[in-house]
Design a protein around this motif. Sequence first.
Motif, PDB file in Angstrom:
ATOM      1  N   TYR A 180       0.890  -1.170   0.000  1.00  0.00           N
ATOM      2  CA  TYR A 180       0.000   0.000   0.000  1.00  0.00           C
ATOM      3  C   TYR A 180       0.925   1.215   0.000  1.00  0.00           C
ATOM      4  N   ALA A 181       0.864   1.988  -1.081  1.00  0.00           N
ATOM      5  CA  ALA A 181       1.794   3.107  -1.257  1.00  0.00           C
ATOM      6  C   ALA A 181       3.229   2.637  -1.028  1.00  0.00           C
ATOM      7  N   ASN A 182       3.545   1.533  -1.717  1.00  0.00           N
ATOM      8  CA  ASN A 182       4.914   1.021  -1.779  1.00  0.00           C
ATOM      9  C   ASN A 182       5.409   0.253  -0.569  1.00  0.00           C
ATOM     10  N   ILE A 183       4.622   0.187   0.491  1.00  0.00           N
ATOM     11  CA  ILE A 183       5.104  -0.601   1.639  1.00  0.00           C
ATOM     12  C   ILE A 183       4.028  -1.568   2.128  1.00  0.00           C
ATOM     13  N   MET A 184       4.490  -2.635   2.774  1.00  0.00           N
ATOM     14  CA  MET A 184       3.513  -3.579   3.325  1.00  0.00           C
ATOM     15  C   MET A 184       2.819  -2.955   4.535  1.00  0.00           C
ATOM     16  N   ALA A 185       1.673  -3.506   4.890  1.00  0.00           N
ATOM     17  CA  ALA A 185       0.957  -3.005   6.067  1.00  0.00           C
ATOM     18  C   ALA A 185       1.850  -3.150   7.305  1.00  0.00           C
ATOM     19  N   PRO A 186       1.846  -2.156   8.186  1.00  0.00           N
ATOM     20  CA  PRO A 186       2.680  -2.249   9.396  1.00  0.00           C
ATOM     21  C   PRO A 186       2.341  -3.481  10.235  1.00  0.00           C
ATOM     22  N   GLU A 187       1.078  -3.891  10.198  1.00  0.00           N
ATOM     23  CA  GLU A 187       0.678  -5.094  10.966  1.00  0.00           C
ATOM     24  C   GLU A 187       1.407  -6.337  10.451  1.00  0.00           C
ATOM     25  N   LEU A 188       1.593  -6.385   9.114  1.00  0.00           N
ATOM     26  CA  LEU A 188       2.264  -7.547   8.528  1.00  0.00           C
ATOM     27  C   LEU A 188       3.756  -7.520   8.867  1.00  0.00           C
ATOM     28  N   ARG A 189       4.325  -6.347   8.818  1.00  0.00           N
ATOM     29  CA  ARG A 189       5.736  -6.217   9.190  1.00  0.00           C
ATOM     30  C   ARG A 189       5.947  -6.679  10.641  1.00  0.00           C
ATOM     31  N   GLU A 190       5.088  -6.188  11.524  1.00  0.00           N
ATOM     32  CA  GLU A 190       5.191  -6.583  12.940  1.00  0.00           C
ATOM     33  C   GLU A 190       5.031  -8.084  13.107  1.00  0.00           C
ATOM     34  N   TYR A 191       4.099  -8.647  12.337  1.00  0.00           N
ATOM     35  CA  TYR A 191       3.855 -10.086  12.418  1.00  0.00           C
ATOM     36  C   TYR A 191       5.116 -10.845  12.019  1.00  0.00           C
ATOM     37  N   ALA A 192       5.692 -10.448  10.880  1.00  0.00           N
ATOM     38  CA  ALA A 192       6.907 -11.128  10.401  1.00  0.00           C
ATOM     39  C   ALA A 192       8.039 -10.972  11.422  1.00  0.00           C
ATOM     40  N   GLU A 193       8.125  -9.799  12.000  1.00  0.00           N
ATOM     41  CA  GLU A 193       9.196  -9.540  12.974  1.00  0.00           C
ATOM     42  C   GLU A 193       8.987 -10.295  14.288  1.00  0.00           C
ATOM     43  N   SER A 194       7.759 -10.797  14.488  1.00  0.00           N
ATOM     44  CA  SER A 194       7.513 -11.536  15.730  1.00  0.00           C
ATOM     45  C   SER A 194       7.692 -13.042  15.546  1.00  0.00           C
ATOM     46  N   LEU A 195       7.857 -13.489  14.287  1.00  0.00           N
ATOM     47  CA  LEU A 195       8.016 -14.927  14.060  1.00  0.00           C
ATOM     48  C   LEU A 195       9.406 -15.379  14.481  1.00  0.00           C
ATOM     49  N   THR A 196       9.480 -16.609  14.981  1.00  0.00           N
ATOM     50  CA  THR A 196      10.783 -17.125  15.410  1.00  0.00           C
ATOM     51  C   THR A 196      11.040 -18.482  14.759  1.00  0.00           C
ATOM     52  N   SER A 197      12.312 -18.799  14.604  1.00  0.00           N
ATOM     53  CA  SER A 197      12.666 -20.037  13.898  1.00  0.00           C
ATOM     54  C   SER A 197      12.277 -21.281  14.707  1.00  0.00           C
ATOM     55  N   ASP A 198      12.014 -21.150  15.991  1.00  0.00           N
ATOM     56  CA  ASP A 198      11.548 -22.336  16.728  1.00  0.00           C
ATOM     57  C   ASP A 198      10.037 -22.541  16.573  1.00  0.00           C
ATOM     58  N   MET A 199       9.338 -21.554  16.004  1.00  0.00           N
ATOM     59  CA  MET A 199       7.888 -21.697  15.790  1.00  0.00           C
ATOM     60  C   MET A 199       7.551 -22.006  14.328  1.00  0.00           C
ATOM     61  N   VAL A 200       8.475 -21.663  13.415  1.00  0.00           N
ATOM     62  CA  VAL A 200       8.214 -21.842  11.978  1.00  0.00           C
ATOM     63  C   VAL A 200       9.438 -22.453  11.311  1.00  0.00           C
ATOM     64  N   ASP A 201       9.245 -23.590  10.647  1.00  0.00           N
ATOM     65  CA  ASP A 201      10.374 -24.210   9.950  1.00  0.00           C
ATOM     66  C   ASP A 201      10.630 -23.555   8.606  1.00  0.00           C
ATOM     67  N   LYS A 202       9.550 -23.312   7.872  1.00  0.00           N
ATOM     68  CA  LYS A 202       9.712 -22.792   6.520  1.00  0.00           C
ATOM     69  C   LYS A 202       8.541 -21.899   6.143  1.00  0.00           C
ATOM     70  N   VAL A 203       8.812 -20.855   5.352  1.00  0.00           N
ATOM     71  CA  VAL A 203       7.750 -19.946   4.924  1.00  0.00           C
ATOM     72  C   VAL A 203       7.646 -19.947   3.398  1.00  0.00           C
ATOM     73  N   VAL A 204       6.412 -19.972   2.913  1.00  0.00           N
ATOM     74  CA  VAL A 204       6.127 -19.793   1.480  1.00  0.00           C
ATOM     75  C   VAL A 204       5.309 -18.502   1.364  1.00  0.00           C
ATOM     76  N   LEU A 205       5.786 -17.593   0.529  1.00  0.00           N
ATOM     77  CA  LEU A 205       5.152 -16.266   0.458  1.00  0.00           C
ATOM     78  C   LEU A 205       4.225 -16.122  -0.746  1.00  0.00           C
ATOM     79  N   PHE A 206       3.234 -15.253  -0.594  1.00  0.00           N
ATOM     80  CA  PHE A 206       2.395 -14.873  -1.733  1.00  0.00           C
ATOM     81  C   PHE A 206       2.003 -13.409  -1.588  1.00  0.00           C
ATOM     82  N   THR A 207       1.715 -12.801  -2.729  1.00  0.00           N
ATOM     83  CA  THR A 207       1.346 -11.386  -2.699  1.00  0.00           C
ATOM     84  C   THR A 207       0.381 -11.064  -3.834  1.00  0.00           C
TER      85      THR A 207
END
Length: 138
Positions: free
Chosen positions: A54-81
């Motif tokens: 949105y206006a060149n950047i992802m939603a701040p909520e999504l950024r925060e979500y990604a920044e809160s993920l940890t490698s002990d909770m998620v093995d692998k991520v597949v992205l879509f947009t």
Amino acid sequence: MNIAVRYCSKTKFGNTMRIAEAMADALGVKAVSIMDEPKLPEKVDVLFLGGAPYANIMAPELREYAESLTSDMVDKVVLFTTSNWSRRTVLALKKILRERNIEVEDEFFYAHMLNIENNINPAKEFALRKKKEISVNI
Ligand SMILES: Cc1cc2nc3c(=O)[nH]c(=O)nc-3n(C[C@H](O)[C@H](O)[C@H](O)COP(=O)(O)O)c2cc1C
């Protein structure tokens, strides 16, 4: 294999939500908005994660979500947009996640905002193919 589908979708059209729901449908899980559930309830092997710019950047909520993920909770991520032209949401997410030592598939799914309907089946096929590829490599 424990699979989760999470998305951030902000317009009234729900473009990213529709792609997330198509993927979740194929995978036999529920697509959940990160607004409704800001934290993964349990460890997942594969997280399908999508958002839009949105206006060149992802939603701040999504950024925060990604920044809160940890490698002990998620093995692998597949992205879509979904977007009008930009793929930068996936590039930015890849950077955040890889800096957090979370593995991200290079390949991602893209759907143009005006072509969601035609991307429902391809999104399903993509999700199933990724699940298969990842389960072979585990
Ligand atoms: C306020 C606003 C700003 C947008 N800015 C961009 C942009 O910078 N680049 C782009 O490719 N698409 C842009 N778009 C298009 C959205 O990314 C696109 O409609 C997307 O599919 C929205 O997903 P959603 O329906 O899941 O929220 C913008 C849309 C809106 C409403």
